[in-house]
Write an enzyme that holds these catalytic residues in place. Structure first.
Site, mmCIF file in Angstrom:
data_model
loop_
_atom_site.group_PDB
_atom_site.id
_atom_site.type_symbol
_atom_site.label_atom_id
_atom_site.label_comp_id
_atom_site.label_asym_id
_atom_site.label_seq_id
_atom_site.Cartn_x
_atom_site.Cartn_y
_atom_site.Cartn_z
ATOM 1 N N HIS A 135 0.807 -1.225 0.000
ATOM 2 C CA HIS A 135 0.000 0.000 0.000
ATOM 3 C C HIS A 135 0.839 1.274 0.000
ATOM 4 O O HIS A 135 0.353 2.334 0.399
ATOM 5 C CB HIS A 135 -0.955 -0.005 1.194
ATOM 6 N N ASP A 141 -9.381 -5.782 5.247
ATOM 7 C CA ASP A 141 -9.818 -6.541 4.067
ATOM 8 C C ASP A 141 -10.843 -7.607 4.434
ATOM 9 O O ASP A 141 -11.709 -7.945 3.621
ATOM 10 C CB ASP A 141 -8.601 -7.169 3.372
ATOM 11 N N GLU A 171 -7.043 -12.528 5.494
ATOM 12 C CA GLU A 171 -7.854 -11.303 5.393
ATOM 13 C C GLU A 171 -9.006 -11.470 4.417
ATOM 14 O O GLU A 171 -9.462 -10.508 3.820
ATOM 15 C CB GLU A 171 -6.977 -10.092 5.048
#
Ligand code: 3PY
Ligand code: MG
Length: 260
Positions: A43, A176, A150
């Site tokens: 990210h 997530d 996740e």
């Protein structure tokens, strides 16, 4: 280094995500005393060279540098391991089959298919005491291979994922997970799914970690048996501090000065 921390008794170790490739920030975060960091390539726009610099600085400061990779690939992850990363977090490991395939890449033969890089930093540029045998031992035993759980399917298949050869720990990602479950983050369903995954890992004797916000959550996840906990990230800390400083200044500026 991180592996040892995971297995030592006592409270969970505390880390944070790192997204800024500046040595100044690395010295500030490292100097604050975190036990480990997760350099986040999933990210944040970090180059391989950025990750390399961060690994060197954090490890020299005694902070275990882990790297969250972008996907399930081998290429860059191998370079991070040869640069001396203390561990690899693999995002979105969906089931037991994926867990086996991914973990194999980060084990040397015969258990896996990781390549030999004895001239690399992880082998002290070929001068490692103990030679190739020690480089291979450290790669097998000292590096933490961590699957991120996740997705709803991953929670359902958690026993299979936990049994994957080479897997050293799991990290439960509530963000997530909430998307995959189709419910808002922080809702009871997500909370319970995270708790269930933590309990399964504890039962299997696999170290487990997660990311939390707030003291109550930290206390709860620690009590449930989390061995490593992530609190926020470098960008969030700067953003929070900047907003707080400005809000305080505006508030103070709007107040009349009281003259005694
Ligand atoms: C998630 O919660 O999805 C994460 O990946 C934690 O950073
Ligand atoms: Mg995630």
């Amino acid at each position: 280094m991180f592996q040892k921390l995971l297995r030592s008794p006592g409270p969970p170790v505390i880390g944070t995500f790192v997204k800024i490739p500046a040595l100044e920030i690395a010295e500030i975060i490292g100097g604050a005393g975190f036990d480990f960091v997760v350099i986040d390539t999933e990210h944040a726009l970090l180059s391989v060279r950025d990750v390399y610099s961060l690994i060197v600085v954090y490890s020299r400061m005694g902070v275990a540098p882990l790297v969250r990779i972008t996907d399930h690939g081998y290429g860059d992850a191998q370079r991070y391991l040869d640069a001396g990363a203390a561990g690899i977090l693999v995002p979105h490991v969906s089931d037991a089959t994926q867990a086996k395939t991914v973990m194999r890449q980060f084990l040397f033969p015969p258990e896996g298919s990781r390549g030999m890089g004895y001239a690399a930093r992880a082998a002290q540029w070929g001068a490692l005491e103990g030679g190739v045998a020690e480089y291979v031992r450290a790669g097998q035993e000292d590096v933490a291979r961590i699957a991120m759980i996740e997705e709803q399917g991953a929670v359902e298949d958690i026993e299979g994922i936990l049994a994957a050869p080479g897997l050293d720990a799991v990290f439960i990602g509530p963000g997530d997970l909430s998307l995959s479950m189709g419910v808002p983050g922080g809702s009871p369903a997500v909370h319970d799914a995270v708790t269930g995954a933590i309990e399964a890992a504890v039962r299997a004797g696999v170290p487990v970690g997660t990311v939390v916000a707030g003291e109550d959550q930290i206390r709860l996840r620690a009590e449930q048996g989390c061995r490593f906990i992530l609190v926020g990230n470098d960008t969030g800390m700067i953003s929070g501090a900047a907003r707080r400083a400005l809000a305080q200044a505006r508030q103070a500026g709007a107040r009349p000065v009281s003259v005694p």
